[in-house]
Design an enzyme around this catalytic site. Structure first.
Site, PDB file in Angstrom:
ATOM      1  N   LYS A 150      71.221  62.197  32.827  1.00  0.00           N
ATOM      2  CA  LYS A 150      70.301  60.331  33.284  1.00  0.00           C
ATOM      3  C   LYS A 150      71.028  59.618  32.034  1.00  0.00           C
ATOM      4  O   LYS A 150      70.845  60.327  30.984  1.00  0.00           O
ATOM      5  CB  LYS A 150      69.586  60.425  33.735  1.00  0.00           C
ATOM      6  CG  LYS A 150      68.792  59.240  33.806  1.00  0.00           C
ATOM      7  CD  LYS A 150      68.976  59.551  35.552  1.00  0.00           C
ATOM      8  CE  LYS A 150      68.084  58.179  36.356  1.00  0.00           C
ATOM      9  NZ  LYS A 150      68.573  58.805  37.727  1.00  0.00           N
ATOM     10  N   GLY A 207      57.308  47.768  44.455  1.00  0.00           N
ATOM     11  CA  GLY A 207      58.376  47.983  44.525  1.00  0.00           C
ATOM     12  C   GLY A 207      59.468  47.715  45.495  1.00  0.00           C
ATOM     13  O   GLY A 207      59.433  48.515  46.508  1.00  0.00           O
ATOM     14  N   VAL A 208      59.888  46.185  45.958  1.00  0.00           N
ATOM     15  CA  VAL A 208      61.420  46.275  46.659  1.00  0.00           C
ATOM     16  C   VAL A 208      62.597  45.873  46.534  1.00  0.00           C
ATOM     17  O   VAL A 208      62.814  45.274  47.072  1.00  0.00           O
ATOM     18  CB  VAL A 208      60.541  45.241  48.035  1.00  0.00           C
ATOM     19  CG1 VAL A 208      59.160  45.931  48.783  1.00  0.00           C
ATOM     20  CG2 VAL A 208      59.969  43.739  47.590  1.00  0.00           C
ATOM     21  N   GLY A 209      62.546  46.734  45.907  1.00  0.00           N
ATOM     22  CA  GLY A 209      64.602  46.998  45.291  1.00  0.00           C
ATOM     23  C   GLY A 209      65.197  47.294  46.874  1.00  0.00           C
ATOM     24  O   GLY A 209      65.165  47.177  47.389  1.00  0.00           O
ATOM     25  N   VAL A 218      66.198  50.175  47.321  1.00  0.00           N
ATOM     26  CA  VAL A 218      65.620  51.005  48.423  1.00  0.00           C
ATOM     27  C   VAL A 218      64.079  50.670  48.832  1.00  0.00           C
ATOM     28  O   VAL A 218      63.864  51.197  50.126  1.00  0.00           O
ATOM     29  CB  VAL A 218      65.499  52.581  47.322  1.00  0.00           C
ATOM     30  CG1 VAL A 218      64.969  52.989  47.979  1.00  0.00           C
ATOM     31  CG2 VAL A 218      66.371  53.459  46.473  1.00  0.00           C
TER      32      VAL A 218
HETATM   33  P1  NAI Z   1      65.370  48.321  42.082  1.00  0.00           P
HETATM   34  O1  NAI Z   1      65.985  48.334  40.900  1.00  0.00           O
HETATM   35  O2  NAI Z   1      66.995  47.517  43.101  1.00  0.00           O
HETATM   36  O3  NAI Z   1      64.258  47.993  42.754  1.00  0.00           O
HETATM   37  C1  NAI Z   1      62.958  49.104  41.669  1.00  0.00           C
HETATM   38  C2  NAI Z   1      62.014  47.256  42.134  1.00  0.00           C
HETATM   39  O4  NAI Z   1      61.410  47.365  41.663  1.00  0.00           O
HETATM   40  C3  NAI Z   1      62.643  46.191  41.507  1.00  0.00           C
HETATM   41  O5  NAI Z   1      62.380  45.427  42.511  1.00  0.00           O
HETATM   42  C4  NAI Z   1      61.804  45.461  40.296  1.00  0.00           C
HETATM   43  O6  NAI Z   1      61.168  43.834  40.570  1.00  0.00           O
HETATM   44  C5  NAI Z   1      60.378  46.451  40.945  1.00  0.00           C
HETATM   45  N1  NAI Z   1      58.995  46.872  39.430  1.00  0.00           N
HETATM   46  C6  NAI Z   1      59.577  46.872  38.702  1.00  0.00           C
HETATM   47  N2  NAI Z   1      58.468  47.355  38.106  1.00  0.00           N
HETATM   48  C7  NAI Z   1      57.188  47.084  39.062  1.00  0.00           C
HETATM   49  C8  NAI Z   1      56.241  47.560  38.986  1.00  0.00           C
HETATM   50  N3  NAI Z   1      55.175  47.576  38.338  1.00  0.00           N
HETATM   51  N4  NAI Z   1      55.230  46.821  40.287  1.00  0.00           N
HETATM   52  C9  NAI Z   1      56.483  46.922  41.406  1.00  0.00           C
HETATM   53  N5  NAI Z   1      57.734  46.483  41.867  1.00  0.00           N
HETATM   54  C10 NAI Z   1      57.452  46.712  40.223  1.00  0.00           C
HETATM   55  O7  NAI Z   1      66.001  50.380  41.898  1.00  0.00           O
HETATM   56  P2  NAI Z   1      65.778  50.908  43.178  1.00  0.00           P
HETATM   57  O8  NAI Z   1      67.083  51.582  43.505  1.00  0.00           O
HETATM   58  O9  NAI Z   1      65.160  50.027  44.678  1.00  0.00           O
HETATM   59  O10 NAI Z   1      65.289  52.336  42.870  1.00  0.00           O
HETATM   60  C11 NAI Z   1      63.799  52.371  43.005  1.00  0.00           C
HETATM   61  C12 NAI Z   1      63.681  53.842  42.702  1.00  0.00           C
HETATM   62  O11 NAI Z   1      63.342  54.767  42.975  1.00  0.00           O
HETATM   63  C13 NAI Z   1      63.344  53.996  41.313  1.00  0.00           C
HETATM   64  O12 NAI Z   1      62.461  54.432  40.257  1.00  0.00           O
HETATM   65  C14 NAI Z   1      64.619  54.604  41.464  1.00  0.00           C
HETATM   66  O13 NAI Z   1      64.827  55.561  39.982  1.00  0.00           O
HETATM   67  C15 NAI Z   1      64.169  55.555  42.529  1.00  0.00           C
HETATM   68  N6  NAI Z   1      65.265  55.780  42.922  1.00  0.00           N
HETATM   69  C16 NAI Z   1      66.884  55.518  43.504  1.00  0.00           C
HETATM   70  C17 NAI Z   1      67.901  55.958  44.346  1.00  0.00           C
HETATM   71  C18 NAI Z   1      69.017  54.594  44.625  1.00  0.00           C
HETATM   72  O14 NAI Z   1      69.247  55.765  45.377  1.00  0.00           O
HETATM   73  N7  NAI Z   1      68.943  53.509  44.285  1.00  0.00           N
HETATM   74  C19 NAI Z   1      67.699  57.213  44.162  1.00  0.00           C
HETATM   75  C20 NAI Z   1      67.084  57.533  43.306  1.00  0.00           C
HETATM   76  C21 NAI Z   1      65.508  57.692  43.040  1.00  0.00           C
END
Ligand code: NAI
Length: 351
Positions: free
Chosen positions: A79, A179-181, A183
């Site tokens: 990582k 968290g609605v990023g 994924v």
């Molecule tokens: P992202 O950065 O696109 O989305 C994360 C979202 O969580 C953002 O919208 C952010 O504003 C929000 N957030 C942060 N702190 C928060 C809180 N305390 N309460 C509510 N929302 C909050 O990240 P992504 O790519 O969607 O990943 C999400 C999770 O899944 C991470 O933990 C990542 O490590 C994990 N993950 C992602 C993968 C991928 O393919 N993108 C693969 C495996 C795991």
């Protein structure tokens, strides 16, 4: 099992990244097991200090080892954690500097997207090193943003979990998504299409309300999402979503989400078990992303990714059944299964 191959104790090498000219400041953590080179995404996030960033990199790299092991991938865990500069910075220069650091490791670490990084960032890294994935795919080949694959694996795992833990399908089931990023939003679209009701929260309020309109979700505050009335809790933000207090107040009967390292401490799994809440281990359900990334890096085609991602839900089903038979947390059963894979890899090494 030798120390070197017990993921809890195997060596984690931490490479310091520091380039004041570009603002690069962080770590690459490489977990040394016999599974293969270290693979795992690059996180770009604000950390209060370097020690927090380093600790996160180490924790996340270990989690990646378990994930890669159970997904049957020829990689150990790695990582990169980069601290987001507080002042203005040149994003291209920063990711070029990161790319040079990846190049220096000469294939011992393979990077890709994670929280806070994008396909465009990985294209910058690719201008410096070939040990990067998550790039725009060539026709028929694996590649691109891994998030949709992650969301697919989480969605299909949730379907299995809801069937086994609640005895129903997703129609009418209420899912609380934290968290609605990349994924989380994709997962919400799939759940909406399957007839689930959604309650969502995100620190980015604009993003949250925009998605709520599209999928008919209710929006709650970030401090409420873990304790709302829901059937399923889906942590899709950062790690540590489930601490002891959250676990004691959770109303959902199933936890299934994309975030890495959801359990703040190991004893949380026991609390969930005692309360009859089924926890689907993060690294089992969210393996879709690394499956895509590793297939791209190994030059496999997109069909391979689909096949491997389709294998996640049956693995989850078997895990739930075994955990229930043994009255243990699926988290502990999954750890044991991953540790066995790592031990087997060790035994295959020449003496
Ligand atoms: P992202 O950065 O696109 O989305 C994360 C979202 O969580 C953002 O919208 C952010 O504003 C929000 N957030 C942060 N702190 C928060 C809180 N305390 N309460 C509510 N929302 C909050 O990240 P992504 O790519 O969607 O990943 C999400 C999770 O899944 C991470 O933990 C990542 O490590 C994990 N993950 C992602 C993968 C991928 O393919 N993108 C693969 C495996 C795991």
């Amino acid at each position: 099992m030798s120390d070197r191959n017990t993921p809890q104790t195997a060596t984690v090498e931490c490479v310091r990244l520091y380039d004041p000219a570009s603002g690069l400041d962080g770590y690459i953590a490489l977990h040394e097991t016999d599974l293969g080179p270290a693979a795992g995404g690059c996180r770009f996030w604000s950390y209060a200090n370097g020690e927090d960033a380093k600790a996160d990199a180490v924790r996340l790299a270990r989690g990646m080892t378990y994930k890669n092991a159970l997904a049957g991938l020829p990689f150990s865990g790695g990582k990169a954690v980069l601290r987001r500069p507080e002042k203005d910075f040149d994003r291209t220069a920063l990711f070029e500097a990161f790319g040079r650091a990846v190049a220096q490791l000469d294939g011992r670490y393979v990077t890709a997207e994670d929280v806070g990084t994008s396909v465009a960032d990985m294209q910058v890294v690719a201008s410096m090193s070939r040990h990067v994935a998550g790039l725009p795919p060539e026709a028929g080949c694996a590649g691109g943003d891994p998030s949709p694959w992650t969301a697919q694996g989480v969605f299909e795992s949730m379907q299995v979990g809801v069937a086994k833990a609640l005895g129903r399908d997703l129609e009418g089931v209420t899912v609380a998504v934290q968290g609605v990023g990349n994924v989380g939003a994709d997962l919400c679209h799939r759940l909406h299409a399957a007839g689930a009701r959604l309650v969502i929260a995100d620190t980015d309020a604009a993003r949250c309300f925009a998605l709520a309109k599209q999928v008919g979700a209710s929006v709650v505050g970030v401090d409420q999402i873990a304790s709302v009335e829901a059937d399923v809790f889906a942590p899709c933000a950062l790690g540590g979503a489930l601490d002891l207090e959250v676990a004691r107040n959770l109303r959902a009967k199933l936890v299934c989400g994309a975030a890495n390292n959801q359990l703040a401490t190991r004893d949380v799994a026991a609390v969930l078990l005692d309360r009859g809440i089924v926890y689907l281990p993060d690294y089992v359900v969210n393996a879709g992303g690394i499956i895509s990334v590793s297939a791209e890096y190994l030059g496999e085609d997109a069909g391979h990714v689909g096949q491997r991602v389709a294998g996640i839900a049956p693995r989850v089903a078997a895990l739930i059944e075994r955990a229930a038979q043994e009255s243990r947390s699926p988290a502990h059963v999954a750890d044991e299964m991953a540790e066995q894979v790592i031990a087997n890899a060790r035994e295959l090494q020449p003496a």
